[in-house]
Design an enzyme around this catalytic site. Structure first.
Site, PDB file in Angstrom:
ATOM      1  N   ASP A  61      -3.794  -3.508   5.202  1.00 48.87           N
ATOM      2  CA  ASP A  61      -2.806  -2.930   5.379  1.00 48.87           C
ATOM      3  C   ASP A  61      -1.441  -4.166   5.035  1.00 48.87           C
ATOM      4  OD1 ASP A  61      -3.787  -1.442   4.136  1.00 48.87           O
ATOM      5  OD2 ASP A  61      -2.918   0.671   5.609  1.00 48.87           O
TER       6      ASP A  61
ATOM      7  N   HIS B 172      -1.002   3.501   0.299  1.00 50.03           N
ATOM      8  CA  HIS B 172      -1.546   3.603  -1.016  1.00 50.03           C
ATOM      9  C   HIS B 172      -1.387   3.893  -2.408  1.00 50.03           C
ATOM     10  CE1 HIS B 172      -4.000   2.472   3.306  1.00 50.03           C
ATOM     11  NE2 HIS B 172      -3.429   1.135   3.158  1.00 50.03           N
TER      12      HIS B 172
ATOM     13  N   TYR C 232      -6.229  15.688   4.467  1.00 49.64           N
ATOM     14  CA  TYR C 232      -5.883  15.948   2.450  1.00 49.64           C
ATOM     15  C   TYR C 232      -6.457  15.991   1.728  1.00 49.64           C
ATOM     16  CZ  TYR C 232      -7.201  11.463   2.635  1.00 49.64           C
ATOM     17  OH  TYR C 232      -7.367   9.703   2.277  1.00 49.64           O
TER      18      TYR C 232
ATOM     19  N   LYS D 128      -2.702  14.131  -4.403  1.00 48.87           N
ATOM     20  CA  LYS D 128      -3.223  15.033  -3.038  1.00 48.87           C
ATOM     21  C   LYS D 128      -2.014  16.162  -2.578  1.00 48.87           C
ATOM     22  CE  LYS D 128      -4.140   9.512  -1.666  1.00 48.87           C
ATOM     23  NZ  LYS D 128      -3.735   8.761  -0.878  1.00 48.87           N
TER      24      LYS D 128
END
Length: 182
Positions: A169, A61, A131, A71
């Site tokens: 996904d 992603h 994260y 991130k």
């Protein structure tokens, strides 16, 4: 903290300084000052966390402008194979990926700037992954590529038949059909 560059420009491995004693351990997982001093001048705005069973695959992603995200990822409990794919159109490493094992044992962190697809596979049950991001989530700015794309040939460390993947996904495009917004 020790910062190591990977083979792909922009991707960094962060190794915190861990203090162990008879009680356990202590470390700073993030210090704005120390990151800025190391040349990582990012303002994080949100922390995210997931709990996954062994074999879960999340990704690949990204989010694009105006909600593109940088991130800083790590594992609190368990173990993952973390993957970042370069989708910066003008990058000499476009379409290449870096994979790193993150675990509660090694306490490594992976710094992934905007312009990369990101995903991970859990290698142990009861894995807690966390994260930081420097921008908020926007459904309209989501993008991605199917995790098991044969042209990327990512070895996720799990058998494809054992992968637990979301229906969303599974519908992502293959890399050859992907248009990078970066």
């Amino acid at each position: 903290m020790k910062v190591t560059e990977t083979s792909i420009k922009g991707l960094l491995i962060i190794e915190p300084r861990i203090f162990n004693d008879g009680r356990g351990y202590f470390f700073e997982s993030y210090s704005k000052t120390k990151f800025f001093d190391a040349g990582i001048a990012i303002e994080f705005v949100q922390d995210n966390q997931s709990f996954s069973h062994k074999g879960a695959v999340r990704g690949l992603h990204a989010q694009f402008a105006p909600f593109a995200q940088t991130k800083l990822v790590r594992v609190i409990q368990g173990r993952v194979l973390d993957v970042a794919v370069d989708v910066r159109k003008n990058s000499p490493t476009y379409g290449k990926y870096e994979a790193i094992e993150l675990s509660s044992d090694n306490q490594l962190q992976f710094f992934i700037p905007a312009g990369f697809l990101h995903g991970f596979a859990t290698l142990e049950d009861n894995t807690i992954f966390t994260y930081k991001v420097n921008n908020y989530y926007s459904k309209e700015c989501e993008t991605g590529v199917r995790w098991n794309d044969p042209s990327l040939a990512i070895d996720w460390g799990i058998a494809e038949k054992d992968a637990i993947v979301s229906p969303k996904d599974e519908l992502l495009p293959l890399f050859g059909e992907y248009y990078s917004p970066f």
